[in-house]
Scaffold this motif. Structure first.
Motif, PDB file in Angstrom:
ATOM      1  N   ARG A   1       4.826   1.262  -7.041  1.00  0.00           N
ATOM      2  CA  ARG A   1       5.118   1.867  -8.336  1.00  0.00           C
ATOM      3  C   ARG A   1       6.003   0.960  -9.183  1.00  0.00           C
ATOM      4  O   ARG A   1       5.827   0.880 -10.404  1.00  0.00           O
ATOM      5  CB  ARG A   1       5.775   3.235  -8.131  1.00  0.00           C
ATOM      6  CG  ARG A   1       4.815   4.263  -7.540  1.00  0.00           C
ATOM      7  CD  ARG A   1       5.378   5.656  -7.554  1.00  0.00           C
ATOM      8  NE  ARG A   1       4.362   6.638  -7.180  1.00  0.00           N
ATOM      9  CZ  ARG A   1       4.467   7.942  -7.384  1.00  0.00           C
ATOM     10  NH1 ARG A   1       5.561   8.434  -7.925  1.00  0.00           N
ATOM     11  NH2 ARG A   1       3.502   8.762  -7.033  1.00  0.00           N
TER      12      ARG A   1
ATOM     13  N   SER B   1      -6.087   3.207 -12.739  1.00  0.00           N
ATOM     14  CA  SER B   1      -7.053   3.869 -11.857  1.00  0.00           C
ATOM     15  C   SER B   1      -8.035   2.823 -11.350  1.00  0.00           C
ATOM     16  O   SER B   1      -8.015   1.659 -11.766  1.00  0.00           O
ATOM     17  CB  SER B   1      -7.800   4.988 -12.606  1.00  0.00           C
ATOM     18  OG  SER B   1      -8.589   4.452 -13.663  1.00  0.00           O
TER      19      SER B   1
ATOM     20  N   ARG C   1      -8.111   8.756  -7.726  1.00  0.00           N
ATOM     21  CA  ARG C   1      -6.778   9.046  -8.221  1.00  0.00           C
ATOM     22  C   ARG C   1      -6.414   8.115  -9.376  1.00  0.00           C
ATOM     23  O   ARG C   1      -7.014   7.059  -9.570  1.00  0.00           O
ATOM     24  CB  ARG C   1      -5.747   8.903  -7.090  1.00  0.00           C
ATOM     25  CG  ARG C   1      -6.048   9.771  -5.881  1.00  0.00           C
ATOM     26  CD  ARG C   1      -6.089  11.249  -6.244  1.00  0.00           C
ATOM     27  NE  ARG C   1      -4.779  11.730  -6.684  1.00  0.00           N
ATOM     28  CZ  ARG C   1      -4.585  12.875  -7.350  1.00  0.00           C
ATOM     29  NH1 ARG C   1      -5.620  13.629  -7.683  1.00  0.00           N
ATOM     30  NH2 ARG C   1      -3.366  13.248  -7.691  1.00  0.00           N
TER      31      ARG C   1
ATOM     32  N   VAL D   1      -2.687   7.174 -12.049  1.00  0.00           N
ATOM     33  CA  VAL D   1      -1.278   7.425 -12.328  1.00  0.00           C
ATOM     34  C   VAL D   1      -0.945   6.989 -13.744  1.00  0.00           C
ATOM     35  O   VAL D   1      -1.576   6.093 -14.305  1.00  0.00           O
ATOM     36  CB  VAL D   1      -0.332   6.700 -11.343  1.00  0.00           C
ATOM     37  CG1 VAL D   1      -0.512   7.215  -9.926  1.00  0.00           C
ATOM     38  CG2 VAL D   1      -0.525   5.192 -11.412  1.00  0.00           C
TER      39      VAL D   1
ATOM     40  N   SER E   1       1.148  11.589 -11.511  1.00  0.00           N
ATOM     41  CA  SER E   1      -0.111  11.374 -10.794  1.00  0.00           C
ATOM     42  C   SER E   1      -1.166  12.378 -11.211  1.00  0.00           C
ATOM     43  O   SER E   1      -0.861  13.515 -11.608  1.00  0.00           O
ATOM     44  CB  SER E   1       0.122  11.480  -9.282  1.00  0.00           C
ATOM     45  OG  SER E   1       1.041  10.511  -8.842  1.00  0.00           O
TER      46      SER E   1
ATOM     47  N   VAL F   1      -0.090   6.133  -5.477  1.00  0.00           N
ATOM     48  CA  VAL F   1      -0.211   7.587  -5.613  1.00  0.00           C
ATOM     49  C   VAL F   1       0.664   8.295  -4.594  1.00  0.00           C
ATOM     50  O   VAL F   1       1.296   9.313  -4.887  1.00  0.00           O
ATOM     51  CB  VAL F   1      -1.688   8.014  -5.464  1.00  0.00           C
ATOM     52  CG1 VAL F   1      -1.806   9.527  -5.459  1.00  0.00           C
ATOM     53  CG2 VAL F   1      -2.530   7.411  -6.579  1.00  0.00           C
TER      54      VAL F   1
END
Length: 394
Positions: free
Chosen positions: A152, A136, A6, A8, A18, A145
């Motif tokens: 965040r 990442s 994943r 962001v 995302s 994520v």
């Protein structure tokens, strides 16, 4: 490569988008901008003007034509990060000799895929371009994520602590380390000194196609060194950063203008001419980037579809003729020769009393339409005749 990892995109205003990891893994910080070009992604990513920026590609499918050795516009990929929606599963083009994702990974460009780039672009158009980060691999903390607020916000704090584009002086980062020459096929009709502020490889080639011997010199080259080459004209290239921080380049250009050398500037070179003439520059809310920007040539009334990459613009009177403000009008009368039709931004300057002109866009057409290629012919004529004709500037 596996695409289960994943990634962001985090904006300084706290917005988070995302997706999946693409290209290199890690962290990329920079100004996030969007490019509306539907083709030419390799030329875009290798354009030195994108140094320090994360590029959102608005075209949904990227990577279809792969990459090749011929289309690179410089010695490396300058984009700091890349955001795309739907990457091609495999390259399919007779000129391709590699996959885009592999090239990004090799060059250390951190990317993210499967992002709603339409929504992200609409947000940037409304809020303006800003600092951002792509995270990442080991740079992506657990929970970011899934929507963990603390994780965040920690990423947003990293973004807010990064450098912005206002006040950035970046030409020294991207310029050629040493002088080189592009020769014409036949006898040289003129010698041009091109000051590399972030030049694309096609630009001196376009001049050489018209018979110019082009001596490309690093940013920071002294005026005496330019004079020693004995040029018939001087060219300032595109490049990254804030023109207000480029005081050395402005001072150099004033020496060029004082000596009477014919001058042509594009993109950053246009902004440097504006400041040398005494006009200001300002930052656009979200800039112009892509190969489909309409510009009016006020001399001919023609509308050109042009290639752009700029986040700053010259603040000069759009209507009529003004006297260049610097030093009580030392450089005489100036007209805005080209205007962007989407927002009325100054896209070109023409000096009426000295042999100098510039445009804000990319006439070398790499990648992009060829509508503006006549500007190289205009420069060749300027070096031959010593002045812009009235019919050429409106």
């Amino acid at each position: 490569m596996t695409h289960t990892e994943r990634a962001v995109v985090v904006l300084e205003d706290g917005s988070v988008y995302s997706g999946g990891a693409y290209g290199a893994r890690g962290r990329a910080l920079g100004e996030i901008v969007f490019s509306t070009g539907m083709t030419g992604y390799q030329e875009t990513f290798t354009d030195p003007s994108y140094h320090g920026q994360i590029i959102v590609m608005t075209a949904p499918h990227i990577g279809n034509t792969g990459v090749n050795a011929e289309d690179a516009e410089s010695r490396r990929y300058w984009a700091r990060g890349v955001v795309i929606r739907d990457p091609a599963r495999r390259a399919s083009n007779w000129r391709s000799n590699g996959e885009l994702e592999d090239a990004l990974a090799e060059q250390g460009v951190v990317g993210v895929r499967d992002v709603d780039t339409r929504a992200l672009t609409r947000h940037l158009r409304q809020a303006g371009v800003m600092r951002a980060g792509v995270f990442s691999g080991s740079a992506l903390p657990s929970g970011a994520v899934e929507g963990g607020a603390a994780a965040r916000e920690a990423l947003a704090d990293i973004v807010r602590g990064s450098a912005g584009m206002v006040g950035a002086n970046l030409s020294g980062d991207v310029t050629t380390p040493e002088r080189y020459t592009i020769e014409p096929d036949g006898p040289a009709a003129a010698t041009v000194v091109a000051v590399d502020l972030g030049i694309k490889s096609r630009t001196p080639e376009r001049l050489a196609e018209r018979g110019a011997r082009v001596v490309v010199v690093p940013a920071g080259t002294a005026f005496a060194q330019i004079e020693a080459i004995g040029p018939d004209g001087v060219f300032f290239s595109n490049g990254p950063g804030d023109p207000a921080a480029a005081t050395r380049e402005v001072d150099l250009l004033r020496l060029v203008l004082d000596a009477g050398y014919p001058f042509f500037g594009i993109c950053f070179g246009n902004q440097i001419l504006g400041r040398a003439l005494g006009y200001g520059t300002y930052k656009l809310d979200y800039g112009h980037r892509g190969i489909n920007q309409p510009v009016l040539d006020r001399a001919t009334g023609r509308i050109e579809i042009t290639a752009h990459n700029h986040g700053f613009a010259v603040d000069a009177p759009v209507e009529g003729t003004s006297v260049a403000p610097f030093d009580g009008g030392r450089y005489g009368r100036v007209r805005v020769s080209h205007v962007g039709l989407n927002d009325g931004v100054v896209e070109g300057l023409a000096c009426l009393d000295i042999p100098a002109f510039s445009v804000q866009y990319h006439p070398e057409a790499a990648a992009g339409p060829h509508d503006a290629s006549y500007l190289f012919d205009r420069f060749m004529s300027l070096m031959r005749d010593g002045a812009l004709h009235g019919s050429e500037v409106g």
